[in-house]
Design a protein around this motif. Structure first.
Motif, PDB file in Angstrom:
ATOM      1  N   LYS A 172       0.820  -1.213   0.000  1.00 61.00           N
ATOM      2  CA  LYS A 172       0.000   0.000   0.000  1.00 61.00           C
ATOM      3  C   LYS A 172       0.864   1.277   0.000  1.00 61.00           C
ATOM      4  CE  LYS A 172      -3.408   2.261   2.892  1.00 61.00           C
ATOM      5  NZ  LYS A 172      -3.825   2.338   4.280  1.00 61.00           N
ATOM      6  N   LEU A 173       1.825   1.321   0.910  1.00 59.33           N
ATOM      7  CA  LEU A 173       2.631   2.533   1.036  1.00 59.33           C
ATOM      8  C   LEU A 173       3.537   2.714  -0.175  1.00 59.33           C
ATOM      9  CD1 LEU A 173       3.584   2.478   4.829  1.00 59.33           C
ATOM     10  CD2 LEU A 173       1.562   3.431   3.715  1.00 59.33           C
ATOM     11  N   ARG A 174       3.996   1.602  -0.696  1.00 58.40           N
ATOM     12  CA  ARG A 174       4.924   1.623  -1.827  1.00 58.40           C
ATOM     13  C   ARG A 174       4.263   2.202  -3.066  1.00 58.40           C
ATOM     14  NH1 ARG A 174       7.765  -4.007  -1.988  1.00 58.40           N
ATOM     15  NH2 ARG A 174       6.205  -4.538  -3.534  1.00 58.40           N
ATOM     16  N   ASN A 175       3.005   1.904  -3.273  1.00 57.92           N
ATOM     17  CA  ASN A 175       2.309   2.463  -4.436  1.00 57.92           C
ATOM     18  C   ASN A 175       2.321   3.983  -4.385  1.00 57.92           C
ATOM     19  OD1 ASN A 175       1.779   0.003  -5.542  1.00 57.92           O
ATOM     20  ND2 ASN A 175      -0.244  -0.207  -4.582  1.00 57.92           N
ATOM     21  N   GLU A 176       2.137   4.492  -3.179  1.00 64.53           N
ATOM     22  CA  GLU A 176       2.162   5.947  -2.996  1.00 64.53           C
ATOM     23  C   GLU A 176       3.573   6.503  -3.269  1.00 64.53           C
ATOM     24  OE1 GLU A 176       0.197   6.903   0.793  1.00 64.53           O
ATOM     25  OE2 GLU A 176       1.402   8.730   0.831  1.00 64.53           O
ATOM     26  N   LEU A 177       4.571   5.787  -2.754  1.00 64.46           N
ATOM     27  CA  LEU A 177       5.954   6.242  -2.929  1.00 64.46           C
ATOM     28  C   LEU A 177       6.390   6.158  -4.394  1.00 64.46           C
ATOM     29  CD1 LEU A 177       7.739   4.617   0.151  1.00 64.46           C
ATOM     30  CD2 LEU A 177       6.635   6.850  -0.023  1.00 64.46           C
ATOM     31  N   LEU A 178       5.977   5.088  -5.058  1.00 63.92           N
ATOM     32  CA  LEU A 178       6.366   4.905  -6.461  1.00 63.92           C
ATOM     33  C   LEU A 178       5.852   6.065  -7.298  1.00 63.92           C
ATOM     34  CD1 LEU A 178       7.709   3.068  -8.604  1.00 63.92           C
ATOM     35  CD2 LEU A 178       5.502   1.939  -8.898  1.00 63.92           C
ATOM     36  N   GLU A 179       4.633   6.449  -7.031  1.00 63.02           N
ATOM     37  CA  GLU A 179       4.046   7.564  -7.778  1.00 63.02           C
ATOM     38  C   GLU A 179       4.858   8.842  -7.548  1.00 63.02           C
ATOM     39  OE1 GLU A 179      -0.176   7.859  -7.121  1.00 63.02           O
ATOM     40  OE2 GLU A 179      -0.166   9.864  -8.026  1.00 63.02           O
ATOM     41  N   PHE A 180       5.191   9.079  -6.294  1.00 63.24           N
ATOM     42  CA  PHE A 180       5.975  10.287  -5.989  1.00 63.24           C
ATOM     43  C   PHE A 180       7.371  10.202  -6.606  1.00 63.24           C
ATOM     44  CE2 PHE A 180       9.175  12.245  -3.143  1.00 63.24           C
ATOM     45  CZ  PHE A 180       8.876  13.564  -3.437  1.00 63.24           C
ATOM     46  N   LEU A 181       8.043   9.085  -6.420  1.00 61.57           N
ATOM     47  CA  LEU A 181       9.445   8.969  -6.866  1.00 61.57           C
ATOM     48  C   LEU A 181       9.566   9.021  -8.388  1.00 61.57           C
ATOM     49  CD1 LEU A 181      10.715   6.246  -4.360  1.00 61.57           C
ATOM     50  CD2 LEU A 181      11.375   8.648  -4.375  1.00 61.57           C
ATOM     51  N   THR A 182       8.600   8.457  -9.089  1.00 63.96           N
ATOM     52  CA  THR A 182       8.711   8.464 -10.549  1.00 63.96           C
ATOM     53  C   THR A 182       8.265   9.797 -11.149  1.00 63.96           C
ATOM     54  OG1 THR A 182       6.558   7.364 -10.648  1.00 63.96           O
ATOM     55  CG2 THR A 182       8.503   5.972 -10.912  1.00 63.96           C
ATOM     56  N   SER A 183       7.513  10.577 -10.386  1.00 63.98           N
ATOM     57  CA  SER A 183       7.105  11.874 -10.941  1.00 63.98           C
ATOM     58  C   SER A 183       8.058  12.995 -10.527  1.00 63.98           C
ATOM     59  CB  SER A 183       5.665  12.210 -10.515  1.00 63.98           C
ATOM     60  OG  SER A 183       5.590  12.277  -9.111  1.00 63.98           O
ATOM     61  N   HIS A 184       8.999  12.678  -9.643  1.00 63.81           N
ATOM     62  CA  HIS A 184      10.018  13.659  -9.225  1.00 63.81           C
ATOM     63  C   HIS A 184      11.389  13.033  -9.444  1.00 63.81           C
ATOM     64  CE1 HIS A 184       6.481  15.102  -7.136  1.00 63.81           C
ATOM     65  NE2 HIS A 184       7.075  16.261  -7.008  1.00 63.81           N
ATOM     66  N   LYS A 185      11.849  13.081 -10.659  1.00 62.27           N
ATOM     67  CA  LYS A 185      13.091  12.357 -10.946  1.00 62.27           C
ATOM     68  C   LYS A 185      14.347  13.083 -10.455  1.00 62.27           C
ATOM     69  CE  LYS A 185      11.443   9.297 -14.462  1.00 62.27           C
ATOM     70  NZ  LYS A 185      10.817   9.255 -15.752  1.00 62.27           N
ATOM     71  N   GLU A 186      14.241  14.387 -10.333  1.00 55.19           N
ATOM     72  CA  GLU A 186      15.422  15.136  -9.911  1.00 55.19           C
ATOM     73  C   GLU A 186      15.274  15.556  -8.456  1.00 55.19           C
ATOM     74  OE1 GLU A 186      18.229  15.522 -11.616  1.00 55.19           O
ATOM     75  OE2 GLU A 186      17.271  14.290 -13.153  1.00 55.19           O
ATOM     76  N   PHE A 187      16.149  15.055  -7.616  1.00 55.68           N
ATOM     77  CA  PHE A 187      16.130  15.501  -6.228  1.00 55.68           C
ATOM     78  C   PHE A 187      17.325  16.409  -5.998  1.00 55.68           C
ATOM     79  CE2 PHE A 187      13.333  11.973  -6.245  1.00 55.68           C
ATOM     80  CZ  PHE A 187      12.299  12.438  -5.441  1.00 55.68           C
ATOM     81  N   ASN A 188      17.146  17.361  -5.156  1.00 56.18           N
ATOM     82  CA  ASN A 188      18.166  18.393  -5.053  1.00 56.18           C
ATOM     83  C   ASN A 188      18.673  18.539  -3.621  1.00 56.18           C
ATOM     84  OD1 ASN A 188      16.108  19.664  -3.682  1.00 56.18           O
ATOM     85  ND2 ASN A 188      15.333  20.593  -5.570  1.00 56.18           N
ATOM     86  N   ASP A 189      19.430  19.578  -3.429  1.00 54.04           N
ATOM     87  CA  ASP A 189      20.033  19.793  -2.115  1.00 54.04           C
ATOM     88  C   ASP A 189      19.198  20.723  -1.237  1.00 54.04           C
ATOM     89  OD1 ASP A 189      22.026  17.991  -2.438  1.00 54.04           O
ATOM     90  OD2 ASP A 189      23.436  19.432  -3.302  1.00 54.04           O
ATOM     91  N   GLU A 190      17.950  20.822  -1.559  1.00 55.02           N
ATOM     92  CA  GLU A 190      17.030  21.599  -0.726  1.00 55.02           C
ATOM     93  C   GLU A 190      16.897  20.900   0.642  1.00 55.02           C
ATOM     94  OE1 GLU A 190      12.271  22.644  -0.811  1.00 55.02           O
ATOM     95  OE2 GLU A 190      13.217  21.829  -2.588  1.00 55.02           O
ATOM     96  N   ALA A 191      16.968  21.686   1.705  1.00 58.42           N
ATOM     97  CA  ALA A 191      16.921  21.081   3.046  1.00 58.42           C
ATOM     98  C   ALA A 191      15.482  20.971   3.552  1.00 58.42           C
ATOM     99  CB  ALA A 191      17.748  21.918   4.008  1.00 58.42           C
ATOM    100  N   VAL A 192      15.234  19.886   4.250  1.00 57.06           N
ATOM    101  CA  VAL A 192      13.925  19.719   4.890  1.00 57.06           C
ATOM    102  C   VAL A 192      14.134  19.310   6.352  1.00 57.06           C
ATOM    103  CG1 VAL A 192      12.590  19.117   2.813  1.00 57.06           C
ATOM    104  CG2 VAL A 192      13.740  17.320   4.088  1.00 57.06           C
ATOM    105  N   THR A 193      13.117  19.528   7.142  1.00 48.34           N
ATOM    106  CA  THR A 193      13.167  19.054   8.532  1.00 48.34           C
ATOM    107  C   THR A 193      12.019  18.061   8.730  1.00 48.34           C
ATOM    108  OG1 THR A 193      11.803  20.926   9.195  1.00 48.34           O
ATOM    109  CG2 THR A 193      14.169  21.136   9.561  1.00 48.34           C
TER     110      THR A 193
END
Lengths: 157, 157
Positions: B81-102
């Motif tokens: 279940k969780l993976r389906n959600e992650l797959l959608e996010f990860l495949t639609s955001h191919k470029e990850f950057n050095d933006e910081a998050v908390t």
């Protein structure tokens, strides 16, 4: 991709440091699962990484025998020596592609990109095994978190 | 980067399959090192992956309690279940950057890119621990080679 290598090498160095508290008998003791002993695991990840990355470069494989490296110092020296060569190659070839290569020890073709993934995963997997063995001898394993590390030292000097 | 996730998920599924030969007592048995038990390890990697990747998306963390997922079937369903959600996010955001998050559970800031590295490494490390535990109960662990795998099935249907 290079950051996974820098991570692996930093964790590997921390395991070398950690190993200094163990006798040579403990380092060579055959354990359940994994590659067999702590020292052989360290030798094995160095050997596998070097062989595959030479494969990517279409260079002939160099064979190392564990018999010649059965002390912590010798394995650490081997690691440092081969890594300098790999760092130079990996940092000067930032883009890896789906070009297929063959290697002497495997009949299949693999892409350069897949080989890099393979080598990275291989080392992390074996480090996980070391962490169980550490607890089996009542020692804290090396902390292996990726976040919070700094890899700048690899590019100094 | 996505290929490391596809690799981890495929290996995870193979561990789920492998676990079917074990009794619930064996799955929940507390073992030396790692996260404690085989079942808890599987729960833990799913939970950690999901939390961090929600963190990257600046979404509020969702808390899962192991008490609610103490069977192989429940954990496998949670994973899917969780993976389906992650797959959608990860495949639609191919470029990850050095933006910081908390994130809620850590006082430091981390870059999105570092968090992805962290999550990938985290799962491979724990899978290495499972492989030692497998041998301790005289079973062959799941083969974890990266090369020779095919990830196309994740993009079907």
């Amino acid at each position: 991709m290079i950051n996974f290598f820098l991570y692996n090498w930093q964790v590997r160095d921390e395991w070398f440091q950690w190993c200094q508290q163990l006798s040579i008998e403990e380092l060579l003791k055959c354990r359940t699962g994994g590659a067999g002993s702590i020292l052989y695991t360290l030798f094995h990840i160095i050997d596998v990484e070097y062989s595959w990355i030479r494969g990517i470069q279409r260079k002939e494989d160099r064979i190392f025998s564990f018999e010649d490296y059965k002390t912590l110092e010798k394995i650490e020296m081997l690691s440092t020596k081969l890594r300098n060569e790999l760092l130079e190659f990996l940092t000067s070839h930032k883009e890896f592609n789906d070009e297929a290569v063959t290697v002497a020890w495997d009949e299949n073709e693999y892409t350069k990109n897949d080989i890099l993934h393979h080598v990275i995963v291989h080392e992390i997997h074996h480090m996980g095994q070391l962490s169980v063995w550490a607890r089996e001898i009542a020692l804290h394993p090396v902390p292996v978190n990726y976040i919070g590390r700094d890899f700048k030292s690899y590019f100094k000097g």
